[in-house]
Design a protein around this motif. Structure first.
Motif, PDB file in Angstrom:
ATOM      1  N   PHE A 166      39.594  39.602  30.651  1.00  0.00           N
ATOM      2  CA  PHE A 166      39.779  40.357  31.896  1.00  0.00           C
ATOM      3  C   PHE A 166      41.223  40.860  31.980  1.00  0.00           C
ATOM      4  CE2 PHE A 166      40.915  41.019  36.255  1.00  0.00           C
ATOM      5  CZ  PHE A 166      39.780  41.487  36.888  1.00  0.00           C
ATOM      6  N   GLY A 167      42.177  39.972  31.706  1.00  0.00           N
ATOM      7  CA  GLY A 167      43.581  40.358  31.763  1.00  0.00           C
ATOM      8  C   GLY A 167      43.931  41.402  30.731  1.00  0.00           C
ATOM      9  N   ARG A 168      43.396  41.246  29.504  1.00  0.00           N
ATOM     10  CA  ARG A 168      43.677  42.210  28.447  1.00  0.00           C
ATOM     11  C   ARG A 168      43.123  43.583  28.810  1.00  0.00           C
ATOM     12  NH1 ARG A 168      41.216  39.714  24.810  1.00  0.00           N
ATOM     13  NH2 ARG A 168      39.279  40.915  24.811  1.00  0.00           N
ATOM     14  N   ARG A 169      41.903  43.621  29.353  1.00  0.00           N
ATOM     15  CA  ARG A 169      41.267  44.895  29.680  1.00  0.00           C
ATOM     16  C   ARG A 169      41.913  45.540  30.912  1.00  0.00           C
ATOM     17  NH1 ARG A 169      36.160  46.075  28.128  1.00  0.00           N
ATOM     18  NH2 ARG A 169      35.483  46.440  30.282  1.00  0.00           N
ATOM     19  N   PRO A 173      49.263  40.397  33.068  1.00  0.00           N
ATOM     20  CA  PRO A 173      49.550  39.066  32.528  1.00  0.00           C
ATOM     21  C   PRO A 173      48.444  38.053  32.818  1.00  0.00           C
ATOM     22  CG  PRO A 173      51.429  39.943  33.762  1.00  0.00           C
ATOM     23  CD  PRO A 173      50.274  40.839  34.055  1.00  0.00           C
ATOM     24  N   VAL A 174      48.335  37.080  31.916  1.00  0.00           N
ATOM     25  CA  VAL A 174      47.434  35.939  32.094  1.00  0.00           C
ATOM     26  C   VAL A 174      48.283  34.679  31.976  1.00  0.00           C
ATOM     27  CG1 VAL A 174      45.410  34.695  31.248  1.00  0.00           C
ATOM     28  CG2 VAL A 174      45.496  37.209  31.085  1.00  0.00           C
ATOM     29  N   PRO A 200      49.394  40.671  38.373  1.00  0.00           N
ATOM     30  CA  PRO A 200      48.708  41.492  39.387  1.00  0.00           C
ATOM     31  C   PRO A 200      48.005  42.703  38.769  1.00  0.00           C
ATOM     32  CG  PRO A 200      51.054  41.975  39.386  1.00  0.00           C
ATOM     33  CD  PRO A 200      50.861  40.863  38.395  1.00  0.00           C
ATOM     34  N   PHE A 201      46.983  43.185  39.491  1.00  0.00           N
ATOM     35  CA  PHE A 201      46.243  44.360  39.064  1.00  0.00           C
ATOM     36  C   PHE A 201      45.837  45.175  40.278  1.00  0.00           C
ATOM     37  CE2 PHE A 201      43.252  40.718  39.180  1.00  0.00           C
ATOM     38  CZ  PHE A 201      42.415  41.120  40.217  1.00  0.00           C
ATOM     39  N   GLU A 202      45.552  46.442  40.027  1.00  0.00           N
ATOM     40  CA  GLU A 202      44.952  47.330  41.013  1.00  0.00           C
ATOM     41  C   GLU A 202      43.514  47.596  40.586  1.00  0.00           C
ATOM     42  OE1 GLU A 202      46.513  48.208  43.716  1.00  0.00           O
ATOM     43  OE2 GLU A 202      48.498  47.458  43.153  1.00  0.00           O
ATOM     44  N   ALA A 203      42.722  48.123  41.495  1.00  0.00           N
ATOM     45  CA  ALA A 203      41.326  48.402  41.167  1.00  0.00           C
ATOM     46  C   ALA A 203      41.214  49.320  39.954  1.00  0.00           C
ATOM     47  CB  ALA A 203      40.617  49.017  42.374  1.00  0.00           C
ATOM     48  N   SER A 204      42.104  50.311  39.875  1.00  0.00           N
ATOM     49  CA  SER A 204      42.038  51.278  38.776  1.00  0.00           C
ATOM     50  C   SER A 204      42.428  50.678  37.424  1.00  0.00           C
ATOM     51  CB  SER A 204      42.946  52.479  39.075  1.00  0.00           C
ATOM     52  OG  SER A 204      44.279  52.057  39.265  1.00  0.00           O
ATOM     53  N   ASP A 205      43.088  49.518  37.426  1.00  0.00           N
ATOM     54  CA  ASP A 205      43.480  48.871  36.172  1.00  0.00           C
ATOM     55  C   ASP A 205      42.311  48.167  35.496  1.00  0.00           C
ATOM     56  OD1 ASP A 205      46.177  49.582  36.619  1.00  0.00           O
ATOM     57  OD2 ASP A 205      46.539  47.731  37.770  1.00  0.00           O
ATOM     58  N   ILE A 206      41.354  47.704  36.291  1.00  0.00           N
ATOM     59  CA  ILE A 206      40.327  46.801  35.779  1.00  0.00           C
ATOM     60  C   ILE A 206      39.423  47.527  34.783  1.00  0.00           C
ATOM     61  CG2 ILE A 206      38.355  45.355  36.434  1.00  0.00           C
ATOM     62  CD1 ILE A 206      39.776  44.894  39.120  1.00  0.00           C
TER      63      ILE A 206
END
Length: 214
Positions: A166-169, A173-174, A200-206
């Motif tokens: 999930f973090g890589r995609r 950071p994990v 941290p991530f945003e919706a568009s990052d996932i």
């Protein structure tokens, strides 16, 4: 002089412009509840209802997951439905899996994943990954979630790959803190659990950094 009744005093305080502005701001700031129902690449992803609780329980008890009481799945599929997701065949409604969790009151920007379960029929179809990404995208959009958390035992390679992937995609950071829940805190026979914190991530990052790997 007679004092106004307590109820009148309450209404007078509520009419204060400053208090009314605070109330409007609080109402505006409250996150909307996520409601999912979409078919993507042959799988329906949706928010669970009470009727899904028994299926969730049966997925867990038929496999090797830590089982909770049937009541726990009823609570999650109702009180915490907006932070859970189920996957099913779009035509027949046959269950494929679920993810359940919640946003901790002390860290509302995090989604804590309590449990992931998939059926035998879902194996090899990336259902766990797709459920997690669909749910976290929705939570990032509606509730401002920026982190994914979960605790995992050292021997649970599938879950460790899921959260690391999930973090890589998402290109974020994990962080893994081993022994977050020490073995001594569990009954005999249960290993310690390490805490994964992804973000941290945003919706568009996932899913945006998909390299073709799970």
């Amino acid at each position: 002089q007679q004092r106004p009744p307590a109820q009148m005093a309450i209404f007078r305080r509520a009419a204060n412009p400053a208090l009314a502005a605070c109330a409007r701001q609080a109402s505006t700031a409250a996150p909307s509840l996520l409601r999912l129902n979409e078919v993507v690449d042959g799988v329906r992803f949706r928010t669970p209802t009470l009727e899904d609780a028994r299926t969730m329980f049966e997925i867990v008890t038929s496999g090797s997951l830590d089982d909770n009481s049937a009541y726990a799945y009823m609570v999650f599929s109702t009180h915490f439905a907006s932070t859970c997701i189920v996957a099913e065949e779009p035509e027949s409604g046959a269950p494929l899996g679920f993810v359940m969790g919640y946003c901790p009151p002390t860290d509302p920007e995090a989604f804590f994943c309590w449990q992931v379960g998939v059926t035998e029929a879902a194996r090899g179809r990336g259902v766990a990954r797709r459920m997690m990404e669909s749910l976290c995208k929705g939570l990032a959009d509606t509730s401002g979630v920026k982190y994914l958390e979960a605790t995992v035992t050292p021997d649970n390679e599938a879950s460790r790959r899921l959260f690391a992937g999930f973090g890589r995609r998402a290109g974020c950071p994990v962080k893994v803190t081993e022994d977050h829940f020490p073995q001594a805190m569990f009954p005999p026979g249960h290993d310690a659990e390490g805490l994964f914190r992804v973000g941290p991530f945003e919706a568009s990052d996932i899913g945006a950094h998909d390299s073709g790997r799970a």
